[in-house]
Design an enzyme around this catalytic site. Structure first.
Site, PDB file in Angstrom:
ATOM      1  CG  HIS A 105       2.633  -5.898   9.700  1.00 20.21           C
ATOM      2  ND1 HIS A 105       2.074  -6.801   8.814  1.00 20.21           N
ATOM      3  CD2 HIS A 105       3.888  -5.817   9.756  1.00 20.21           C
ATOM      4  CE1 HIS A 105       3.227  -7.356   8.069  1.00 20.21           C
ATOM      5  NE2 HIS A 105       4.385  -6.698   8.579  1.00 20.21           N
ATOM      6  CB  SER A 162     -22.218  14.716  10.579  1.00 15.95           C
ATOM      7  OG  SER A 162     -23.306  14.055  11.294  1.00 15.95           O
TER       8      SER A 162
END
Length: 457
Positions: free
Chosen positions: A171, A295
């Site tokens: 979770h 990038s």
């Protein structure tokens, strides 16, 4: 505008041209013509072997060589000639038949036998076998080797990382530790199951005329057992005969194959996402390649682009295959053409998978495990030992064992000292206290190492 890698509409034939080259020799229209030509020629040769029953001339070895050379020397120019015929017939298989008749016209003996080209066949007798052979070759030459390589790499890293303890995340929250090797093993085991499943799927074919009952064959030669002839022919191609069909082979086996590939791809998507997450958590670093940039504005970045590329292309592949799974087994009455255009995109569906397989293998090679970060995350989460402690407490029938650990740990930052103090105050034998104090987040890994060793023998 000339067709180049930069002008192709599909990235399969443009950006990813090199990655999909192996499938181009199977699923291009040129290759499709060649596979169908192979079926037509082999069926003609099968008919010739029945010359006594059918009462035709026996041909010589030179005639057989002539026929074989039509296939062996099939060129783009030949394919273009078939396309020129197709412009008139508006039927590609009939155009192929006329092409063969044209080729036979240069041989006096074969020209006199040219009406036995495509004898008794519907176009689907030729097409379904061609597709079966194409699928068979694509699996054997491309998909299975890729799967073998991916599974082999996962096995390798399962073993290499078997002692690399890691904090699990259930979770998205800190949970009972595992090892990175065991997490790779989980995917290795799942993919290996699909690998064996794929290899067991039988590739079917039919050769029984317009509605599956050998009507035309029986009309011409009622005393021949055409069912046996059909089975022999299909078996000679290393395919499995489907005796019960309409005009088309119903494509159930293609749906089964795509179901298996789609599930394999989903498992691989799951793997891509997990590795992507582990990279973001710094469990893995990526090898820097000097000339690459991550990038256009942020010089520091090394993005997990291979795993992202793989995930995206697997999704495209599965979308196409899942449409085919739902579409191909359905045909109105004895035949409709809605499957025809879908079948022509089998190569497209598989191409997106192959692009993804290239990417995942490239991405894995760039990974470098960061054991320092793995250990840091473990040492920051001593609360994960609450599972072990409360279970040992239950062993000694201590009331509210779970609740006591919940009160100590839930939503709190717990240190090693907190854990030690809690253990010291337990009403359990000293030997058990000592054993519990020897458990750390890094060594609380259960039987993960043994499971890896057992499953990778």
């Amino acid at each position: 505008m000339n067709l180049t890698l930069l002008t192709a509409i599909s990235p399969i034939d443009g950006r990813y041209f090199k990655s999909t080259q192996s499938l181009r020799y199977i699923f291009s229209e040129f290759s499709f013509f060649k596979y169908r030509l192979k079926v037509e020629i082999l069926w003609f040769k099968k008919i010739l072997k029945m010359y006594k029953i059918i009462k035709i001339q026996k041909i010589e070895k030179t005639d057989v060589l002539f026929i074989d050379n039509i296939l062996k020397n099939f060129t783009i120019k030949d394919a273009m000639y078939i396309k020129s015929i197709e412009k008139k017939t508006n039927h590609d298989v009939k155009a192929l038949e006329y092409f063969l008749k044209y080729k036979f016209s240069t041989s006096k003996k074969l020209s006199s036998m040219s009406e036995f080209i495509h004898f008794g066949c519907t176009s689907e007798d030729i097409n379904n076998i061609a597709y079966a052979l194409m699928i068979k070759d694509s699996l054997n030459r491309v998909i299975v080797p890729f799967w073998s390589e991916i599974i082999g790499v996962l096995k390798k890293y399962s073993i290499e990382y078997k002692n690399s303890s890691m904090l699990s995340m259930t979770h998205g929250q800190p949970a009972t530790p595992s090892t990175m090797g065991k997490e790779f093993l989980n995917f290795y085991y799942r993919m290996k199951r699909q690998f064996f499943k794929l290899k067991k799927i039988k590739i079917l074919a039919k050769f029984n005329g317009t509605t599956g009952n050998y009507n035309a064959y029986v009309a011409a030669y009622p005393k021949i057992n055409w069912h046996i002839i059909s089975e022999e022919f299909i078996k000679s191609l290393n395919l499995v005969s489907n005796p019960c069909t309409t005009q088309i082979e119903p494509h159930d086996y293609i749906a089964e194959i795509f179901g298996c590939i789609s599930l394999f791809n989903n498992i691989l998507i799951d793997f891509n996402r997990d590795i992507w997450g582990y990279i973001s958590m710094n469990y893995f670093t990526q090898i820097s390649i000097d000339q690459e940039v991550g990038s256009s504005v942020m010089p520091h970045k090394i993005n997990p682009i291979d795993f992202e590329n793989s995930e995206g292309n697997l999704g495209l592949s599965n979308a196409l295959m899942n449409h085919m799974i739902n579409k191909l087994p359905i045909s109105r009455w004895q035949r409709d053409l809605s499957d025809s255009t879908v079948l022509r995109n089998i190569g497209v569906a598989l191409s997106y998978s192959v692009i993804a397989y290239h990417s995942i293998l490239c991405g894995i090679k760039k990974l470098k495990i960061n054991n320092i970060q793995l250990l840091k995350n473990l040492n920051d989460n001593w609360s994960v030992l609450s599972e072990a402690i409360q279970t040992v407490m239950r062993k000694y029938n201590i009331k509210d064992s779970y609740e006591q650990l919940k009160k100590l740990t839930r939503g709190k930052k717990i240190s090693q000292i907190d854990i030690y103090n809690f253990i010291s105050n337990l009403n359990i034998p000293e030997i058990e206290k000592k054993r519990l104090k020897n458990i750390t987040p890094a060594n609380y890994i259960g039987l993960s190492v043994q499971i890896i060793e057992k499953e990778t023998k």
